[in-house]
Design an enzyme around this catalytic site. Structure first.
Site, mmCIF file in Angstrom:
data_model
loop_
_atom_site.group_PDB
_atom_site.id
_atom_site.type_symbol
_atom_site.label_atom_id
_atom_site.label_comp_id
_atom_site.label_asym_id
_atom_site.label_seq_id
_atom_site.Cartn_x
_atom_site.Cartn_y
_atom_site.Cartn_z
ATOM 1 N N SER A 1 0.788 -1.237 0.000
ATOM 2 C CA SER A 1 0.000 0.000 0.000
ATOM 3 C C SER A 1 0.811 1.274 0.000
ATOM 4 C CB SER A 1 -0.971 -0.003 1.189
ATOM 5 O OG SER A 1 -2.032 -0.886 0.940
ATOM 6 N N ALA B 1 -21.006 -3.939 10.945
ATOM 7 C CA ALA B 1 -21.282 -3.056 12.077
ATOM 8 C C ALA B 1 -21.193 -3.790 13.414
ATOM 9 C CB ALA B 1 -22.666 -2.422 11.919
ATOM 10 N N TYR C 1 -10.107 2.509 6.441
ATOM 11 C CA TYR C 1 -9.217 2.159 5.326
ATOM 12 C C TYR C 1 -9.918 1.229 4.348
ATOM 13 C CZ TYR C 1 -4.566 1.276 3.310
ATOM 14 O OH TYR C 1 -3.470 1.203 2.490
ATOM 15 N N SER C 2 -9.859 1.568 3.059
ATOM 16 C CA SER C 2 -10.507 0.747 2.035
ATOM 17 C C SER C 2 -9.712 0.812 0.739
ATOM 18 C CB SER C 2 -11.944 1.214 1.783
ATOM 19 O OG SER C 2 -12.522 0.511 0.701
ATOM 20 N N ASN C 3 -9.264 -0.343 0.265
ATOM 21 C CA ASN C 3 -8.540 -0.401 -1.005
ATOM 22 C C ASN C 3 -9.394 0.059 -2.180
ATOM 23 O OD1 ASN C 3 -5.896 -1.453 -0.242
ATOM 24 N ND2 ASN C 3 -7.007 -3.285 0.378
ATOM 25 N N THR D 1 2.723 2.626 5.287
ATOM 26 C CA THR D 1 3.125 1.228 5.375
ATOM 27 C C THR D 1 2.505 0.463 4.219
ATOM 28 O OG1 THR D 1 1.240 0.631 6.759
ATOM 29 C CG2 THR D 1 3.253 1.335 7.886
ATOM 30 N N GLY D 2 2.991 -0.739 4.003
ATOM 31 C CA GLY D 2 2.421 -1.568 2.956
ATOM 32 C C GLY D 2 2.534 -3.033 3.320
#
Length: 397
Positions: free
Chosen positions: A95, A154, A201-203, A343-344
């Site tokens: 990422s 949720a 966080y969402s790709n 980071t990735g």
């Protein structure tokens, strides 16, 4: 993705069970002078600790500080072999790709071709996206869109995405995914929350940004990253592989470990089709190239001052000491010591790229996972703590 088959080629942490491989500490000092190790004793100890937590894998490391530059490695490049990773070798940086994509988007904002606060649907109408979702929200992960690599409901239970782990992942190891396919898959799932309500966080956000770059330039996102960043900075060892499966040149191996029919299965997954990651995480690089990139970015060589200010306009992520800008994180690694970067991670590798604001302290490293079972919670905690500790020692002393 298919356009790039002609071209050369938040961290995933899994857990450990070491099977008869070389001790990481035994090879940690190879290639590093005694003087260097003594001068950076805390960093050296943290490096050995991370190599030890990797399940028989290894670490490549680059540190820049008041003593100058230190490039070294520890551990093993391949299970069952004693050779340490080549310190200057390539790795899948995951990422960290997102910071390159965000920089390209902001350059297009500076050229008047994209507006940060315009609805993404105005550029990509075919997907029927919520008109409240803006380009800024994609960059900052506040869109609420389902993460196609897997998300959380949720009630806190997992909501699976495309096959990412275990045998299901192996069955799709060389599958080619198209960006449009991944977006369509994600949009078939309910939104996680109202656009702009919070950070998650969402790709999917960055896959859409890759499509946005293509929409505004007429070429795929990789071509724009190459022409705007890689070539001007002479990042000759950095690659956006598309569907190419290998890592050219010296590189460490990474492994996927899981339980199948009551037995541990360990598979070398160094070669993969990275199209599932695309603009969200396909990049292959070196510590030298990543250092060149983060230095140029924070030094104002890639973005105009107002756009760099936009990138560094922070909001809390919900994690202690962590804030996010536009494709860039601010992390407080120790009291009074904040650094900026990303980071990735892939299923078999975890990478860091961070710099202090003034650029006087920088660290880039990548750990290749060995025999690590992500179901082992204790090992997950060990490797997570060790990666953070190495970054903290390098950046904060």
């Amino acid at each position: 993705m298919n356009k790039r088959t002609r071209r050369a080629c938040g961290a995933v942490l899994v857990a450990a069970g070491l099977i008869g491989v070389v001790s990481p500490t035994a090879v940690a000092d190879a290639g590093a002078s005694v003087q260097e190790r003594q001068g950076r004793a805390g960093v050296g100890a943290a490096l050995d600790e991370l190599a030890g937590a990797s399940g028989g894998g290894g670490v490549v490391l680059r540190v820049n500080d008041r003593r100058g530059e230190w490039v070294t490695s520890a551990g093993a490049a391949e299970l069952g072999r004693s050779a340490r990773p080549v310190p200057t070798g390539r790795f899948r940086a995951g990422s960290i790709t997102k910071t390159f994509v965000a920089t390209t988007v902001l350059q297009l904002v500076g050229e008047g071709r994209i507006s940060l606060d315009a609805p993404i649907s105005s550029y990509l109408p075919r997907y029927g996206l919520d008109r409240r979702i803006t380009v800024r929200m994609l960059l900052q992960h506040t869109s609420g869109l389902f993460n196609y690599t897997g998300d959380v409901r949720a009630d806190g239970t997992p909501d699976p995405g495309i096959p990412m782990w275990d045998q299901a992942y192996l069955d799709n190891l060389f599958r080619t995914y198209r960006a449009e396919e991944l977006v369509t898959f994600a949009l078939a799932k309910p939104a996680r929350f109202e656009p702009g309500a919070k950070h998650a966080y969402s790709n999917t956000n960055y896959t859409l940004l890759g499509l946005l770059i293509e929409n505004r330039t007429g070429t795929d996102y990789a071509t724009q990253v190459e022409s705007r960043i890689l070539k001007p900075l002479r990042m000759n060892d950095t690659i956006l592989p598309g569907t190419r499966t290998g890592i050219p040149g010296p590189h460490a191996h990474g492994y996927l470990t899981f339980q199948q029919n009551g037995k541990r299965k360990v598979v070398d997954i160094t070669r993969i089709n990275p199209s599932w990651a695309g603009a969200a995480g396909e990049i292959i690089s070196t510590t030298a190239d990543l250092d060149r990139f983060v230095s140029a970015l924070l030094g104002g060589k890639l973005l105009k001052p107002r756009l760099l200010d936009e990138m560094r306009t922070w909001m809390p992520t919900g994690a202690p000491g962590a804030s996010i800008g536009l494709g860039l994180f601010a992390n407080e690694f120790a009291p009074g010591c904040t650094a900026y970067g990303h980071t990735g991670g892939t299923q078999s590798q975890t990478s860091y790229m961070y710099s202090t604001a003034d650029g006087t302290r920088r660290v880039e490293f990548s750990v290749n996972h060995g025999v690590l079972d992500r179901a082992d919670g204790d090992a997950i905690q060990r490797i997570a703590a060790a990666t953070t500790a190495l970054a903290a020692k390098a950046l904060c002393g």
